[in-house]
Design an enzyme around this catalytic site. Structure first.
Site, PDB file in Angstrom:
ATOM      1  N   HIS A   1       0.872  -1.177   0.000  1.00  0.00           N
ATOM      2  CA  HIS A   1       0.000   0.000   0.000  1.00  0.00           C
ATOM      3  C   HIS A   1       0.913   1.232   0.000  1.00  0.00           C
ATOM      4  O   HIS A   1       2.123   1.123   0.245  1.00  0.00           O
ATOM      5  CB  HIS A   1      -0.885   0.006   1.239  1.00  0.00           C
TER       6      HIS A   1
ATOM      7  N   GLU B   1       1.371   3.699   2.100  1.00  0.00           N
ATOM      8  CA  GLU B   1       2.071   3.941   3.362  1.00  0.00           C
ATOM      9  C   GLU B   1       3.187   2.924   3.580  1.00  0.00           C
ATOM     10  O   GLU B   1       4.278   3.274   4.041  1.00  0.00           O
ATOM     11  CB  GLU B   1       1.093   3.889   4.539  1.00  0.00           C
TER      12      GLU B   1
ATOM     13  N   SER C   1      -7.359   7.585   3.870  1.00  0.00           N
ATOM     14  CA  SER C   1      -7.410   7.088   5.243  1.00  0.00           C
ATOM     15  C   SER C   1      -6.734   5.714   5.337  1.00  0.00           C
ATOM     16  O   SER C   1      -7.034   4.823   4.548  1.00  0.00           O
ATOM     17  CB  SER C   1      -8.874   7.002   5.678  1.00  0.00           C
TER      18      SER C   1
ATOM     19  N   CYS D   1      -5.642   1.976   6.046  1.00  0.00           N
ATOM     20  CA  CYS D   1      -6.326   0.714   6.344  1.00  0.00           C
ATOM     21  C   CYS D   1      -5.763   0.092   7.625  1.00  0.00           C
ATOM     22  O   CYS D   1      -4.846   0.635   8.250  1.00  0.00           O
ATOM     23  CB  CYS D   1      -6.155  -0.248   5.168  1.00  0.00           C
TER      24      CYS D   1
ATOM     25  N   CYS E   1      -1.859  -0.667   7.337  1.00  0.00           N
ATOM     26  CA  CYS E   1      -1.027   0.535   7.384  1.00  0.00           C
ATOM     27  C   CYS E   1      -1.121   1.216   8.747  1.00  0.00           C
ATOM     28  O   CYS E   1      -0.118   1.725   9.261  1.00  0.00           O
ATOM     29  CB  CYS E   1      -1.418   1.486   6.260  1.00  0.00           C
TER      30      CYS E   1
END
Length: 152
Positions: A50, A52, A77, A79, A82
Site C-alpha cells: 500500500h 504507506e 485514510s 487501512c 497501514c
C-alpha cells in the site's frame, strides 16, 4: 496546499499512471521527506505494498526516534495494515488527504494517541472516486472485500 500533501498526491498520480491504485504517501522528519511511495500492489504483484507501506520501505531502516518525530502524509485514510505499521513504529501524526471514499482505522489511531488530521482534499477524493468507478474489482481486492457470493 501543503507541499508534503502535494508530494503524496504526486505519488498517487504516479501509481495510477503505472496501472496501479492512486494512493500515495510520504514520511516527513524535521521538515524533510525521508520516504515516499505509492500503492504498488498491482505493479509488484505484492500483497502488502500500500502507499504507506511503500513509503516506509523506501525510508529504509531508521532509528526509533526518527519515527517518533515524523509525520506520515497519505492521500487516503489508512487501512488496518497501514495503521498497524503506524502504531508499530510510533509515528505520532498522520495527515490524511480524504476519508470519504474509504474510512480506515482513524479511530484506532486516535485511541492510541496518534494525531489524525483529515483535509478532505478535492483532488484526493476525485482520484479515488474515478478509480473506484473504473476499476471496482481492483479496489475491492485492495481493501480485502470479498465478492458478494463469498461474503462472510
Amino acid at each position: 496546499m501543503d507541499s508534503f500533501m502535494q508530494a503524496a498526491i504526486d505519488e498517487a498520480k504516479k501509481g495510477l499512471a503505472e496501472g496501479g491504485i492512486p494512493i500515495g504517501s510520504v514520511i516527513v522528519h524535521k521538515g524533510k521527506i525521508i520516504g515516499r511511495g505509492h500503492n504498488r500492489r498491482v505493479q509488484q504483484k505484492s500483497a502488502i505494498l500500500h502507499g504507506e507501506m511503500d513509503a516506509l520501505e523506501n525510508a529504509g531502516r531508521q532509528a526509533v526516534n526518527v519515527y517518533y518525530e515524523s509525520v506520515l502524509y497519505t492521500t487516503l485514510s489508512p487501512c488496518s495494515m497501514c495503521s498497524g505499521a503506524i502504531l508499530l513504529y510510533g509515528i505520532p501524526r498522520v495527515v490524511v488527504g480524504e476519508n470519504q471514499t474509504f474510512m480506515g482505522e482513524e479511530d484506532l489511531l486516535r485511541s492510541r494517541g496518534v494525531k489524525v488530521e483529515v483535509l478532505q482534499e478535492a483532488i484526493c477524493i476525485d482520484l479515488m472516486r474515478n478509480f473506484i468507478a473504473q476499476r471496482p474489482e481492483l479496489w475491492k481486492e485492495d481493501i480485502g472485500e470479498l465478492p458478494p457470493a463469498h461474503s462472510k
